[in-house]
Design a protein around this motif. Structure first.
Motif, PDB file in Angstrom:
ATOM      1  N   LEU A 141       0.829  -1.209   0.000  1.00 50.55           N
ATOM      2  CA  LEU A 141       0.000   0.000   0.000  1.00 50.55           C
ATOM      3  C   LEU A 141       0.865   1.261   0.000  1.00 50.55           C
ATOM      4  O   LEU A 141       0.622   2.192  -0.779  1.00 50.55           O
ATOM      5  CB  LEU A 141      -0.937   0.002   1.215  1.00 50.55           C
ATOM      6  CG  LEU A 141      -2.081  -1.022   1.191  1.00 50.55           C
ATOM      7  CD1 LEU A 141      -2.790  -1.034   2.541  1.00 50.55           C
ATOM      8  CD2 LEU A 141      -3.063  -0.718   0.071  1.00 50.55           C
ATOM      9  N   GLU A 142       1.851   1.286   0.857  1.00 48.67           N
ATOM     10  CA  GLU A 142       2.670   2.491   1.021  1.00 48.67           C
ATOM     11  C   GLU A 142       3.629   2.716  -0.148  1.00 48.67           C
ATOM     12  O   GLU A 142       3.891   3.863  -0.522  1.00 48.67           O
ATOM     13  CB  GLU A 142       3.461   2.407   2.335  1.00 48.67           C
ATOM     14  CG  GLU A 142       2.601   2.447   3.585  1.00 48.67           C
ATOM     15  CD  GLU A 142       1.805   3.735   3.695  1.00 48.67           C
ATOM     16  OE1 GLU A 142       2.331   4.800   3.302  1.00 48.67           O
ATOM     17  OE2 GLU A 142       0.660   3.680   4.170  1.00 48.67           O
ATOM     18  N   GLU A 143       4.142   1.639  -0.731  1.00 43.08           N
ATOM     19  CA  GLU A 143       5.148   1.766  -1.792  1.00 43.08           C
ATOM     20  C   GLU A 143       4.553   1.811  -3.194  1.00 43.08           C
ATOM     21  O   GLU A 143       5.134   2.429  -4.095  1.00 43.08           O
ATOM     22  CB  GLU A 143       6.142   0.606  -1.704  1.00 43.08           C
ATOM     23  CG  GLU A 143       6.952   0.595  -0.412  1.00 43.08           C
ATOM     24  CD  GLU A 143       7.787  -0.668  -0.268  1.00 43.08           C
ATOM     25  OE1 GLU A 143       7.856  -1.457  -1.252  1.00 43.08           O
ATOM     26  OE2 GLU A 143       8.352  -0.888   0.820  1.00 43.08           O
ATOM     27  N   CYS A 144       3.418   1.152  -3.385  1.00 41.22           N
ATOM     28  CA  CYS A 144       2.873   1.003  -4.738  1.00 41.22           C
ATOM     29  C   CYS A 144       1.477   1.601  -4.908  1.00 41.22           C
ATOM     30  O   CYS A 144       1.267   2.465  -5.765  1.00 41.22           O
ATOM     31  CB  CYS A 144       2.830  -0.481  -5.124  1.00 41.22           C
ATOM     32  SG  CYS A 144       4.436  -1.307  -5.105  1.00 41.22           S
ATOM     33  N   VAL A 145       0.538   1.141  -4.120  1.00 38.82           N
ATOM     34  CA  VAL A 145      -0.870   1.467  -4.370  1.00 38.82           C
ATOM     35  C   VAL A 145      -1.192   2.926  -4.077  1.00 38.82           C
ATOM     36  O   VAL A 145      -1.667   3.666  -4.955  1.00 38.82           O
ATOM     37  CB  VAL A 145      -1.793   0.530  -3.562  1.00 38.82           C
ATOM     38  CG1 VAL A 145      -3.257   0.943  -3.751  1.00 38.82           C
ATOM     39  CG2 VAL A 145      -1.588  -0.920  -3.981  1.00 38.82           C
ATOM     40  N   LEU A 146      -0.963   3.368  -2.857  1.00 45.24           N
ATOM     41  CA  LEU A 146      -1.367   4.730  -2.480  1.00 45.24           C
ATOM     42  C   LEU A 146      -0.621   5.818  -3.256  1.00 45.24           C
ATOM     43  O   LEU A 146      -1.224   6.823  -3.645  1.00 45.24           O
ATOM     44  CB  LEU A 146      -1.214   4.926  -0.970  1.00 45.24           C
ATOM     45  CG  LEU A 146      -2.084   3.993  -0.116  1.00 45.24           C
ATOM     46  CD1 LEU A 146      -1.882   4.281   1.366  1.00 45.24           C
ATOM     47  CD2 LEU A 146      -3.561   4.106  -0.485  1.00 45.24           C
ATOM     48  N   PRO A 147       0.679   5.659  -3.543  1.00 44.33           N
ATOM     49  CA  PRO A 147       1.365   6.716  -4.311  1.00 44.33           C
ATOM     50  C   PRO A 147       1.002   6.755  -5.798  1.00 44.33           C
ATOM     51  O   PRO A 147       1.051   7.822  -6.410  1.00 44.33           O
ATOM     52  CB  PRO A 147       2.854   6.377  -4.143  1.00 44.33           C
ATOM     53  CG  PRO A 147       2.933   5.383  -3.048  1.00 44.33           C
ATOM     54  CD  PRO A 147       1.636   4.654  -3.054  1.00 44.33           C
ATOM     55  N   HIS A 148       0.637   5.611  -6.385  1.00 47.33           N
ATOM     56  CA  HIS A 148       0.533   5.537  -7.846  1.00 47.33           C
ATOM     57  C   HIS A 148      -0.882   5.330  -8.386  1.00 47.33           C
ATOM     58  O   HIS A 148      -1.133   5.648  -9.552  1.00 47.33           O
ATOM     59  CB  HIS A 148       1.429   4.415  -8.377  1.00 47.33           C
ATOM     60  CG  HIS A 148       2.876   4.586  -8.042  1.00 47.33           C
ATOM     61  ND1 HIS A 148       3.634   5.656  -8.486  1.00 47.33           N
ATOM     62  CD2 HIS A 148       3.720   3.819  -7.279  1.00 47.33           C
ATOM     63  CE1 HIS A 148       4.864   5.551  -8.035  1.00 47.33           C
ATOM     64  NE2 HIS A 148       4.947   4.451  -7.299  1.00 47.33           N
ATOM     65  N   ALA A 149      -1.786   4.783  -7.605  1.00 46.07           N
ATOM     66  CA  ALA A 149      -3.134   4.491  -8.109  1.00 46.07           C
ATOM     67  C   ALA A 149      -3.900   5.776  -8.380  1.00 46.07           C
ATOM     68  O   ALA A 149      -3.768   6.762  -7.658  1.00 46.07           O
ATOM     69  CB  ALA A 149      -3.899   3.630  -7.111  1.00 46.07           C
ATOM     70  N   GLN A 150      -4.707   5.743  -9.437  1.00 46.45           N
ATOM     71  CA  GLN A 150      -5.578   6.875  -9.739  1.00 46.45           C
ATOM     72  C   GLN A 150      -6.874   6.749  -8.943  1.00 46.45           C
ATOM     73  O   GLN A 150      -7.272   5.654  -8.543  1.00 46.45           O
ATOM     74  CB  GLN A 150      -5.867   6.927 -11.238  1.00 46.45           C
ATOM     75  CG  GLN A 150      -4.588   7.082 -12.059  1.00 46.45           C
ATOM     76  CD  GLN A 150      -4.866   7.372 -13.514  1.00 46.45           C
ATOM     77  OE1 GLN A 150      -5.450   8.389 -13.865  1.00 46.45           O
ATOM     78  NE2 GLN A 150      -4.448   6.468 -14.390  1.00 46.45           N
ATOM     79  N   ARG A 151      -7.517   7.878  -8.715  1.00 47.49           N
ATOM     80  CA  ARG A 151      -8.724   7.916  -7.896  1.00 47.49           C
ATOM     81  C   ARG A 151      -9.918   8.446  -8.674  1.00 47.49           C
ATOM     82  O   ARG A 151      -9.760   9.281  -9.559  1.00 47.49           O
ATOM     83  CB  ARG A 151      -8.531   8.844  -6.686  1.00 47.49           C
ATOM     84  CG  ARG A 151      -7.909   8.203  -5.450  1.00 47.49           C
ATOM     85  CD  ARG A 151      -6.434   8.110  -5.538  1.00 47.49           C
ATOM     86  NE  ARG A 151      -5.809   7.899  -4.234  1.00 47.49           N
ATOM     87  CZ  ARG A 151      -4.568   7.486  -4.077  1.00 47.49           C
ATOM     88  NH1 ARG A 151      -3.807   7.246  -5.126  1.00 47.49           N
ATOM     89  NH2 ARG A 151      -4.075   7.329  -2.862  1.00 47.49           N
ATOM     90  N   ASP A 152     -11.097   7.960  -8.308  1.00 48.18           N
ATOM     91  CA  ASP A 152     -12.350   8.521  -8.815  1.00 48.18           C
ATOM     92  C   ASP A 152     -12.762   9.628  -7.846  1.00 48.18           C
ATOM     93  O   ASP A 152     -13.256   9.363  -6.750  1.00 48.18           O
ATOM     94  CB  ASP A 152     -13.424   7.439  -8.878  1.00 48.18           C
ATOM     95  CG  ASP A 152     -14.761   7.977  -9.371  1.00 48.18           C
ATOM     96  OD1 ASP A 152     -14.796   9.144  -9.810  1.00 48.18           O
ATOM     97  OD2 ASP A 152     -15.758   7.242  -9.321  1.00 48.18           O
TER      98      ASP A 152
END
Length: 211
Positions: A141-152
């Motif tokens: 979550l901290e290294e990949c998902v939260l920094p890089h994922a796009q949000r609606d």
């Protein structure tokens, strides 16, 4: 909503995962708000989600876009493993077995998929000391998902707009002509059906914005 999602997770086959994992519970609880923004974006990232139901389900192709955007793939975790995770996560609570093309991922399965990716990514070798699931998930979550994922962000932008005093004053002034314009457009929609009232097409909206 978090507790509903938590109770649906099935990670019983993950090695050394206890029946109740307080540490994992806390990690997912802290990220829950962001995951709720991320999930609907990718549900609509390819097909667009023509219905409200489809906008809350993720196809495998959309899951793989999420994996790509978040840079989850590594030497130890490839696209094939990501596909296997999708199949595993969408195999629970199913009345019948589905072909891979027919599988769709609900939100709790999306969270389960993230957990499974995290565990496989960290514990790729049986020669290494097993890293606990909660640590794996927190790292992903901290290294990949939260920094890089796009949000609606549409629901949050909508809330900001409707709570803005200036916007509310403008609508008080222009509400009547706007309603009349919308009604006129809906009546002249090319595919107008009697049961579909107060609806305009995307083409009409774009034409209006360009005039």
């Amino acid at each position: 909503k978090f507790l509903q999602m938590w109770e649906l997770l099935d990670l019983s086959d993950v090695r050394d995962h206890p029946e109740f994992n307080q540490e994992l519970h806390d990690v997912l609880h802290d990220a829950f708000g962001e995951l709720r923004k991320i999930f609907p974006f990718y549900c609509k990232s390819i097909a667009g989600g023509s219905t409200a139901r489809e906008a809350e389900l993720m196809a495998m192709a959309e899951w793989l876009v999420f994996i790509r955007d978040c840079k989850v793939a590594s030497k130890s975790f490839n696209r094939g493993l990501a596909q296997n995770v999708f199949i595993t996560a969408t195999s629970h609570n199913r009345a019948k077995q589905l072909d891979d093309a027919d599988r769709q991922m609900a939100f709790y399965e999306f969270v389960e998929g993230i957990c499974r990716c995290a565990y496989l990514r960290e514990n790729y070798s049986s020669l290494k000391k097993i890293i606990p699931l909660d640590v794996c998930v927190d790292n992903l979550l901290e290294e990949c998902v939260l920094p890089h994922a796009q949000r609606d962000m549409a629901p949050y932008v909508r809330d900001v707009i409707w709570n803005d005093d200036g916007v509310n004053r403008a609508f008080d002034v222009y509400e009547a002509p706007l309603r009349a314009l919308h009604e006129n457009l809906s009546l002249h929609r090319p595919s107008h059906k009697t049961e579909e009232k107060d609806v305009i097409s995307m083409e009409q909206y774009i034409d209006l914005m360009q005039t």
